[in-house]
Design an enzyme around this catalytic site. Structure first.
Site, PDB file in Angstrom:
ATOM      1  N   TYR A 148       0.855  -1.193   0.000  1.00  0.00           N
ATOM      2  CA  TYR A 148       0.000   0.000   0.000  1.00  0.00           C
ATOM      3  C   TYR A 148       0.887   1.237   0.000  1.00  0.00           C
ATOM      4  O   TYR A 148       1.879   1.297   0.739  1.00  0.00           O
ATOM      5  CB  TYR A 148      -0.886   0.009   1.249  1.00  0.00           C
ATOM      6  CG  TYR A 148      -1.790   1.224   1.371  1.00  0.00           C
ATOM      7  CD1 TYR A 148      -2.828   1.443   0.470  1.00  0.00           C
ATOM      8  CD2 TYR A 148      -1.619   2.148   2.402  1.00  0.00           C
ATOM      9  CE1 TYR A 148      -3.665   2.556   0.578  1.00  0.00           C
ATOM     10  CE2 TYR A 148      -2.458   3.253   2.527  1.00  0.00           C
ATOM     11  CZ  TYR A 148      -3.473   3.449   1.613  1.00  0.00           C
ATOM     12  OH  TYR A 148      -4.306   4.547   1.727  1.00  0.00           O
ATOM     13  N   ASP A 243       9.326   2.869  -0.112  1.00  0.00           N
ATOM     14  CA  ASP A 243       8.274   3.517   0.670  1.00  0.00           C
ATOM     15  C   ASP A 243       8.495   3.126   2.134  1.00  0.00           C
ATOM     16  O   ASP A 243       8.132   2.029   2.562  1.00  0.00           O
ATOM     17  CB  ASP A 243       6.893   3.082   0.173  1.00  0.00           C
ATOM     18  CG  ASP A 243       5.772   3.779   0.937  1.00  0.00           C
ATOM     19  OD1 ASP A 243       6.065   4.425   1.971  1.00  0.00           O
ATOM     20  OD2 ASP A 243       4.605   3.665   0.509  1.00  0.00           O
ATOM     21  N   LYS A 271       4.301   9.135   9.115  1.00  0.00           N
ATOM     22  CA  LYS A 271       4.103   8.559  10.452  1.00  0.00           C
ATOM     23  C   LYS A 271       5.124   9.079  11.478  1.00  0.00           C
ATOM     24  O   LYS A 271       4.956  10.159  12.020  1.00  0.00           O
ATOM     25  CB  LYS A 271       4.084   7.039  10.371  1.00  0.00           C
ATOM     26  CG  LYS A 271       2.944   6.560   9.415  1.00  0.00           C
ATOM     27  CD  LYS A 271       2.639   5.103   9.521  1.00  0.00           C
ATOM     28  CE  LYS A 271       1.701   4.623   8.421  1.00  0.00           C
ATOM     29  NZ  LYS A 271       0.318   4.546   8.781  1.00  0.00           N
TER      30      LYS A 271
HETATM   31  N1  PMP Z   1       2.780   4.189   2.370  1.00  0.00           N
HETATM   32  C1  PMP Z   1       2.740   3.254   3.325  1.00  0.00           C
HETATM   33  C2  PMP Z   1       3.756   2.145   3.328  1.00  0.00           C
HETATM   34  C3  PMP Z   1       1.760   3.313   4.321  1.00  0.00           C
HETATM   35  O1  PMP Z   1       1.720   2.367   5.265  1.00  0.00           O
HETATM   36  C4  PMP Z   1       0.821   4.370   4.281  1.00  0.00           C
HETATM   37  C5  PMP Z   1      -0.277   4.484   5.332  1.00  0.00           C
HETATM   38  N2  PMP Z   1      -0.506   3.439   6.124  1.00  0.00           N
HETATM   39  C6  PMP Z   1       0.916   5.317   3.273  1.00  0.00           C
HETATM   40  C7  PMP Z   1       1.907   5.204   2.344  1.00  0.00           C
HETATM   41  C8  PMP Z   1      -0.053   6.457   3.200  1.00  0.00           C
HETATM   42  O2  PMP Z   1       0.178   7.322   4.269  1.00  0.00           O
HETATM   43  P1  PMP Z   1      -0.995   8.302   4.780  1.00  0.00           P
HETATM   44  O3  PMP Z   1      -2.034   7.447   5.393  1.00  0.00           O
HETATM   45  O4  PMP Z   1      -0.269   9.185   5.765  1.00  0.00           O
HETATM   46  O5  PMP Z   1      -1.452   9.060   3.595  1.00  0.00           O
END
Ligand code: PMP
Length: 432
Positions: A148, A243, A271
């Site tokens: 994701y 990511d 995060k």
């Molecule tokens: N990339 C990864 C690996 C994530 O785990 C997440 C959110 N869980 C995101 C992108 C998207 O981040 P956000 O919810 O802050 O938009």
């Protein structure tokens, strides 16, 4: 906590919320749809614990889905935010706090020579992908099934937990054209990568991966596989984007890049670097980052980007992580938990998967390394475990696809209690 705690106030608030917001929530998995029951309404978080509106207290193993590596309300983080806020909430102009957080990230992450802050992980990845396309002059990107990367159109393809939870392969409302240049491969398969690059290599701008895939359970990859991605992208002039929105500053100060000793061209963060406030960042090689506006032709902007309170929370968080050697401590706590839970899991036909302070319990034998290897029935078996843990005072993420987190606010007693409770819940599940 034992017996059946009252959840009356949470239930009432949820009824009100459902009139106002779809499923009552502002992010889908929060709605408890895949575990059943209503979500809890949280009144406050203190250290390692959450307290709901009915006064029930839970050990928090969700940590707001990753940011709260120090737990709730760490005094240094709160003091930094209060100090920053006293001088104003936002300027829309440069300020010292941006430099301080940028210096901390650059110092910890060798691949990040320059970076730019945004307000979420979604934005960070969206911008990194645009930048990769702008830099290479190519359109195609490669992602992996189960990973994701936020909810940008082009990335909502076979995208893990929230989507898998609801059985949506790719979201409605995404035009076919927006996803047409997104190529999806299975994880843990070198040959699939080599074959794709042999066919399409010259058209691929970037390979985008969660180096520690943690949105579809915890699908830990072999270092050799990640090195293969580095080699293939380099050979074909494509960029490698890590990511690290979850893994960044979670599995060590240098994230997955340092853990595996692999240098991506670009990396995305979120995060933890916001310490609980909305922050994302993308960064990497200087020559790539210098293609961003206003130096270069790739546009990207944000009204609240580099927000002073958020920068202060992130800087304080990263300082505490270093000063208090948090990652070593969390590894020890994780190993302590594993010693109790892994055997109990094995005895009940489940598997405990862990990297540092991230863990995942899945009701199947052996740790899967690709989305297709995760047994749907195993995910369904999470719902009763979740309910048992909640009744016993432990808050886990409300979906079997989600990982759990330990925090620095937890002590040995918390972790021992968590271990015993999980072991008991696993055993009860086997009996039931
Ligand atoms: N990339 C990864 C690996 C994530 O785990 C997440 C959110 N869980 C995101 C992108 C998207 O981040 P956000 O919810 O802050 O938009």
């Amino acid at each position: 906590m034992s017996g059946a705690p009252s959840r009356e106030k949470s239930r009432e608030l949820y009824r009100r919320a459902c009139e106002l917001m779809p499923a009552g929530v502002n992010s889908p998995v929060r709605a408890f749809r895949s575990v059943g029951g209503d979500p809890l309404y949280i009144r406050r978080g203190v250290g390692a614990h959450l307290e709901d509106e009915d006064g029930n207290v839970y050990l928090d193993c969700c940590g707001s889905w990753g940011p709260l590596i120090l737990g709730h309300g760490h005094p240094e983080v709160l003091a930094a935010v209060e100090n920053a806020m006293a001088d104003g909430l936002t300027f829309g102009a440069p300020h010292r706090g941006e430099i301080e957080l940028a210096e901390a990230v650059v110092a910890a992450c060798p691949a990040v020579e320059m970076l730019r802050f945004v307000s979420s992980g979604t934005e960070a990845v969206m911008a990194a992908v645009r930048l990769a396309r702008g830099f290479t002059g190519r359109d195609r990107i490669v992602k992996f099934s189960g990973c994701y990367h936020g909810h940008a159109d082009a990335l909502l393809v076979e995208a893990g937990s929230g989507l898998a939870t609801f059985g949506i392969a790719s979201s409605a409302g995404v035009p076919a054209g927006a996803a047409a240049d997104t190529l999806v491969l299975p994880l843990d398969d070198e040959q699939a990568v080599s074959d794709l690059f042999a066919r399409e290599g010259e058209r691929i701008a970037a390979v985008l991966i969660e180096p520690v895939p943690a949105n579809c359970g915890l699908l830990l990859q072999r270092p050799g596989y990640l090195r293969h991605l580095r080699d293939v992208t380099e050979r074909h002039g494509a960029l490698l984007i890590f990511d690290e929105v979850i893994s960044g500053f979670r599995i060590g100060m240098g994230g997955a890049a340092a853990h595996y000793g692999i240098r991506p061209d670009l990396a995305t963060y979120g995060k933890i670097i916001g310490g609980g406030l909305p922050v994302g960042a993308f960064g990497g090689r200087r020559e790539i980052m210098e293609r961003l506006a206003p130096l270069g032709p790739v546009y990207q902007a944000g009204t609240l980007s580099g927000n002073p309170a958020a920068m202060a929370a992130g800087t304080a968080t990263l300082r505490v992580l270093t000063e208090e050697r948090v990652h070593a401590r969390l590894e020890a706590l994780g190993a302590r938990l594993e010693a109790v839970v892994a055997p109990a899991a094995a005895a009940s036909g489940a598997t405990f998967v862990r990297l540092g302070s991230i863990f995942w319990l899945v009701a199947q034998i052996g740790a899967p390394t690709a989305y297709a290897a995760v047994d749907e029935a195993a995910i369904r078996r999470y719902a009763p475990l979740h309910a048992r843990m909640l009744a016993a005072g432990v808050y886990l993420a409300p979906s079997g696809w989600e990982v759990a987190f330990l925090s620095h606010a937890m002590n040995e007693t918390d972790v021992d209690r968590l271990g015993v409770t999980l072991a008991a819940a696993l055993t009860a599940g086997r009996a039931g």
